[in-house]
Write a protein that holds these residues in place. Structure first.
Motif, PDB file in Angstrom:
ATOM      1  N   VAL A   1       3.211  42.624  29.350  1.00  0.00           N
ATOM      2  CA  VAL A   1       3.741  43.086  30.765  1.00  0.00           C
ATOM      3  C   VAL A   1       3.430  42.174  31.737  1.00  0.00           C
ATOM      4  CG1 VAL A   1       3.681  45.584  29.978  1.00  0.00           C
ATOM      5  CG2 VAL A   1       1.595  44.448  30.859  1.00  0.00           C
ATOM      6  N   VAL A   2       3.013  41.075  31.478  1.00  0.00           N
ATOM      7  CA  VAL A   2       2.561  40.096  32.612  1.00  0.00           C
ATOM      8  C   VAL A   2       3.968  39.601  33.157  1.00  0.00           C
ATOM      9  CG1 VAL A   2       1.497  37.813  32.991  1.00  0.00           C
ATOM     10  CG2 VAL A   2       0.552  39.434  31.430  1.00  0.00           C
ATOM     11  N   PRO A   3       4.003  39.168  34.312  1.00  0.00           N
ATOM     12  CA  PRO A   3       5.362  38.746  34.978  1.00  0.00           C
ATOM     13  C   PRO A   3       5.644  37.286  34.558  1.00  0.00           C
ATOM     14  CG  PRO A   3       4.168  39.685  36.710  1.00  0.00           C
ATOM     15  CD  PRO A   3       3.194  39.660  35.496  1.00  0.00           C
ATOM     16  N   PRO A   4       6.930  37.158  33.925  1.00  0.00           N
ATOM     17  CA  PRO A   4       7.254  35.996  33.256  1.00  0.00           C
ATOM     18  C   PRO A   4       6.870  34.651  33.926  1.00  0.00           C
ATOM     19  CG  PRO A   4       9.327  36.969  34.057  1.00  0.00           C
ATOM     20  CD  PRO A   4       7.856  37.939  34.306  1.00  0.00           C
ATOM     21  N   ALA A   5       6.857  34.740  35.369  1.00  0.00           N
ATOM     22  CA  ALA A   5       6.519  33.308  35.969  1.00  0.00           C
ATOM     23  C   ALA A   5       4.779  33.037  35.905  1.00  0.00           C
ATOM     24  CB  ALA A   5       6.721  33.533  37.641  1.00  0.00           C
ATOM     25  N   MET A   6       4.002  33.973  35.574  1.00  0.00           N
ATOM     26  CA  MET A   6       2.717  33.735  35.063  1.00  0.00           C
ATOM     27  C   MET A   6       2.530  33.518  33.567  1.00  0.00           C
ATOM     28  SD  MET A   6       1.112  36.894  37.452  1.00  0.00           S
ATOM     29  CE  MET A   6      -0.557  36.642  36.991  1.00  0.00           C
ATOM     30  N   ALA A   7       3.089  33.853  32.767  1.00  0.00           N
ATOM     31  CA  ALA A   7       2.737  33.314  31.412  1.00  0.00           C
ATOM     32  C   ALA A   7       3.583  34.299  30.366  1.00  0.00           C
ATOM     33  CB  ALA A   7       0.999  34.027  31.304  1.00  0.00           C
ATOM     34  N   HIS A   8       3.701  33.549  29.323  1.00  0.00           N
ATOM     35  CA  HIS A   8       4.489  34.174  27.952  1.00  0.00           C
ATOM     36  C   HIS A   8       3.366  34.301  27.064  1.00  0.00           C
ATOM     37  CE1 HIS A   8       8.574  34.253  29.610  1.00  0.00           C
ATOM     38  NE2 HIS A   8       8.188  32.909  30.133  1.00  0.00           N
ATOM     39  N   SER A   9       2.617  35.112  27.082  1.00  0.00           N
ATOM     40  CA  SER A   9       1.494  35.474  26.189  1.00  0.00           C
ATOM     41  C   SER A   9       0.852  36.596  26.482  1.00  0.00           C
ATOM     42  CB  SER A   9       0.684  34.262  26.633  1.00  0.00           C
ATOM     43  OG  SER A   9      -0.578  34.393  25.913  1.00  0.00           O
ATOM     44  N   LEU A  10       0.429  37.085  25.381  1.00  0.00           N
ATOM     45  CA  LEU A  10      -0.591  38.410  25.341  1.00  0.00           C
ATOM     46  C   LEU A  10      -1.848  38.120  26.096  1.00  0.00           C
ATOM     47  CD1 LEU A  10       0.012  40.023  21.887  1.00  0.00           C
ATOM     48  CD2 LEU A  10       1.252  40.606  24.123  1.00  0.00           C
ATOM     49  N   GLN A  11      -2.327  36.932  25.924  1.00  0.00           N
ATOM     50  CA  GLN A  11      -3.873  36.511  26.698  1.00  0.00           C
ATOM     51  C   GLN A  11      -3.678  36.117  27.950  1.00  0.00           C
ATOM     52  OE1 GLN A  11      -6.560  34.477  24.000  1.00  0.00           O
ATOM     53  NE2 GLN A  11      -6.656  32.724  25.542  1.00  0.00           N
ATOM     54  N   LEU A  12      -4.510  36.474  28.668  1.00  0.00           N
ATOM     55  CA  LEU A  12      -4.616  36.170  30.358  1.00  0.00           C
ATOM     56  C   LEU A  12      -5.904  35.900  30.870  1.00  0.00           C
ATOM     57  CD1 LEU A  12      -2.089  35.795  32.420  1.00  0.00           C
ATOM     58  CD2 LEU A  12      -2.809  38.019  32.936  1.00  0.00           C
ATOM     59  N   HIS A  13      -6.083  35.029  31.633  1.00  0.00           N
ATOM     60  CA  HIS A  13      -7.298  34.764  32.224  1.00  0.00           C
ATOM     61  C   HIS A  13      -7.397  35.623  33.393  1.00  0.00           C
ATOM     62  CE1 HIS A  13      -9.040  31.888  29.306  1.00  0.00           C
ATOM     63  NE2 HIS A  13      -7.883  31.224  29.409  1.00  0.00           N
ATOM     64  N   ARG A  14      -8.641  36.016  33.845  1.00  0.00           N
ATOM     65  CA  ARG A  14      -8.494  37.055  35.082  1.00  0.00           C
ATOM     66  C   ARG A  14      -9.862  36.867  35.852  1.00  0.00           C
ATOM     67  NH1 ARG A  14      -9.003  42.225  31.041  1.00  0.00           N
ATOM     68  NH2 ARG A  14     -11.308  41.779  30.266  1.00  0.00           N
TER      69      ARG A  14
END
Length: 705
Positions: A336-349
């Protein structure tokens, strides 16, 4: 540092700040352990509250960068609401001003954040009045066990079964922690997913009501990816008919990219994939799905681009299985991350942005001692999940509704099943006292309805419930098939994206008022008949939602038959409805019709319908699309009278001299008061159902195509 660069900075470069640390400005506004003076002014104006702070967004960014927990929460709320996936500099955020207002709320305050950006000042003279530039936080009193919160580790969370009324606010649970992980996909995340799954499978009766039909040798086209149980296991494609015994599998909801096309299943690589799939070359989302499945000890994964041969032939077969594929999976993973931020399940925060902040202060209405308050963003699930770009597509929204359990991967993990919505920060539930029980959680309600069999309901109640569901969801055959199972309908009850048990209600639809291509629409009559909303490209909406029991409502048509369908679970070859009803002639002057046939909506004087009409009577009409041809015979078909308001269809005669029964095509929708049509329609608001049943059999028989 701009808002964009702040959010894209590597977590390694950010300070490892403790929770609940405040900058000087936040200490002035919320002095720790001291009296919060602004609370005295809140009660003076309950609607507007009081202004706590007016400051620049530049100071906000700098304070968040320095490790202020509250400023990080505020900045995260602004960023996610207005700029997610974009460059905040393009919107003038770095040079903006924001205002924090406190409004009295249940057991605390709503902190309303208003944003003023220089680029928008020309649009309004009022700098902090637009709800379109507002985002809310909730400042909530922590009851009783405040000492547990003094460490910064215990966080108040709300029991979803009990939160919602004034008398129940004290009955909340403290069972959560602030997030200290800088990645949403570490070992603790997998432990949390396991916990949610175990609770759901063991305790959620509604989630386990509907038993999925198992795949077997009878479905040779259903394929899965065998990922093994350890990192070294070979990955390969397998048919369900070759799996011995029962099996669990994970599904994936994702956005297609150029990388997806490079790895998709085709006829040319099909045999190779049965032996070995080069998953290390796959997109990050696919590789992470395999890793999660192995860590959860689930051997099989279903990913559409890799389990369906990407041609029309296999898609035609697989699309009919979609409802079973997603409903049968033990868990669905969603990106559900906006596509401009990542194409991945993993996200740094940044843990400070997503973890609630605990504030301490003295407030006279709560006694002389200092109390603990929790500050967090109550609408986070709606903003980050419900409004995710992923769910703007009908297919992925269908996947969400059909799946028993979904973990949404964003800045934190969000759990969703029919019984619970939760997150890492609120693992036992994310409801809050501001959301009373009567507020409709549309997705959870639909998931509950789709997973609760109702084969024994009487016909009238079933039709009302069915129409209510269908008004809310995207009409895709996968969901339609699930509804058939839920309500024990037959396959021929679903025709041309409508339901026969509530056909009168579902004939009454209009185009969305924001439809931009109305003037160019010629109708999708090759795919759906004119009376179905599916004949329109773009959004449509039904005029009646959540139907009450039929007191005061009179049906004015009789449905004789619906037929000539090759495949009732899809669009018709020749969709014809045979009806009885009172067709009322409508005669336009040629010059008036020439103008009106290209107008989206207009009013018609009742005198154009019949000579005995009241002098001030008007009929509102809305065309489905421009009428590109002359209509020699137009009719109004009243469909029902609801307490004096008549709704119906505008029809055009199709010239077919060889047929005994006249054929009409829907042109649009109309609504008026019953007295406008009384002398012609033969109905009024005081008539009872028995009289109408006597009238309908005497009305003409005709076809609607």
């Amino acid at each position: 540092m701009s808002v964009l660069s702040y959010h894209t900075t590597s977590t390694k470069e950010r300070p490892d700040s403790p929770f609940n640390l405040l900058c000087d400005q936040c200490k002035d506004d919320f002095p720790p352990g001291e009296t919060w003076t602004w609370t005295e002014k809140c009660c003076d104006d309950v609607e507007k509250g009081t202004t706590v702070r007016t400051s620049s967004t530049r100071n906000l960014i700098d304070s968040a960068k320095s490790g202020c927990h509250l400023c990080s929460v505020i900045l995260g709320a602004f960023y996610e609401t207005f700029f997610a996936g974009t460059n905040g500099e393009n919107f003038g955020f770095d040079e903006g001003i924001y205002q924090l207002q406190a409004l009295p709320d249940i057991s605390g305050w709503t902190l309303a954040l208003f944003l003023d950006r220089p680029i928008l000042r020309s649009l309004s003279e009022l700098r902090f009045s637009s709800d379109g530039l507002r985002v809310d936080l909730l400042l909530f009193l922590l009851h009783n066990r405040a000492e547990k919160c003094s460490t910064g580790r215990g966080v108040r969370t709300l029991d979803t079964a009990r939160a919602g009324t004034l008398s129940q606010i004290d009955s909340v649970q403290i069972d959560s922690v602030q997030i200290d992980s800088m990645c949403n996909l570490d070992s603790s995340a997998v432990v949390q997913i396991k916990t949610w799954m175990e609770i759901c499978q063991r305790k959620h009766e509604v989630c386990n009501n509907r038993q999925a039909i198992p795949f077997s040798a009878t479905e040779p086209h259903f394929r899965l990816i065998d990922v093994g149980n350890v990192t070294e296991s070979p990955v390969h494609l397998v048919s369900s008919k070759d799996i011995v015994g029962g099996f669990n599998y994970i599904t994936l909801s994702h956005r297609w990219t150029e990388e997806t096309d490079k790895t998709k299943l085709t006829r040319s690589n099909f045999n190779d994939y049965l032996t070995f799939m080069p998953y290390m070359d796959w997109p990050a989302t696919f590789r992470q799905t395999i890793s999660i499945a192995r860590r959860l000890h689930i051997q099989y994964v279903w990913i559409d681009s890799l389990c369906i041969i990407q041609d029309k032939q296999d898609w035609a077969i697989q699309s009919r299985l979609m409802h079973r594929i997603y409903a049968g999976g033990v868990l669905n993973l969603a990106e559900v991350v906006p596509p401009a931020m990542a194409h991945s399940l993993q996200l740094h925060r940044n843990p400070l942005e997503i973890s609630p902040c605990i504030l301490s202060g003295r407030v006279s209405e709560y006694g002389a001692s200092a109390r603990q308050f929790l500050c967090w963003r109550p609408n986070e699930f709606r903003d980050r999940v419900d409004r995710s770009p992923l769910y703007r597509r009908g297919w992925t929204f269908q996947e969400r509704l059909l799946s028993k359990r979904t973990v949404h991967f964003g800045h934190q993990l969000y759990w969703e099943c029919a019984a619970l919505r939760a997150s890492e920060t609120f693992p036992i539930g994310i409801n809050y006292p501001d959301q009373p029980a009567f507020v409709d959680d549309f997705v959870q309600r639909l998931k509950t309805q789709l997973q609760t069999p109702r084969p024994g309901q009487d016909k009238a109640n079933t039709a009302r419930a069915l129409h209510s569901i269908w008004c809310d969801i995207v009409a895709i055959s996968g969901i339609a098939t699930s509804i058939m199972s839920c309500y024990a309908f037959q396959s021929d009850d679903y025709i041309a994206a409508t339901w026969k048990p509530c056909l009168p209600e579902q004939l009454l639809w209009v185009r969305d008022e924001n439809c931009s291509h109305w003037s160019k629409d010629k109708g999708n009559f090759d795919h759906a008949p004119s009376w179905s909303w599916a004949s329109c490209s773009g959004r449509t909406k039904f005029t009646k939602f959540n139907l009450r029991p039929p007191f005061g409502r009179i049906y004015l048509i009789g449905v004789i038959s619906i037929g000539d369908f090759e495949n009732s679970a899809s669009m018709p070859e020749n969709g014809t409805v045979l009806l009885r009803g009172n067709l009322i002639s409508l005669v336009f002057k040629p010059d008036i019709w020439e103008r009106r046939r290209s107008e989206r909506n207009f009013h018609v004087d009742a005198s154009e319908v019949h000579s005995n009409a009241p002098s001030n009577g008007q009929i509102f009409m809305e065309l489905d699309r421009p009428v590109l041809f002359g209509i020699s015979h137009m009719k109004l078909l009243p469909v029902w009278n609801d307490l004096g308001t008549v709704e119906g269809l505008l029809l055009g005669l199709i010239e077919q001299a060889s047929t005994e029964v006249a054929e009409y095509r829907r042109l649009g929708y109309f609504v008026c008061q019953s007295h406008v049509l009384y002398s012609e329609a033969g109905v009024c608001m005081n008539e009872i159902g028995a009289e109408t049943e006597h009238i309908i059999p005497t009305t003409p028989l005709f076809k609607l195509v």
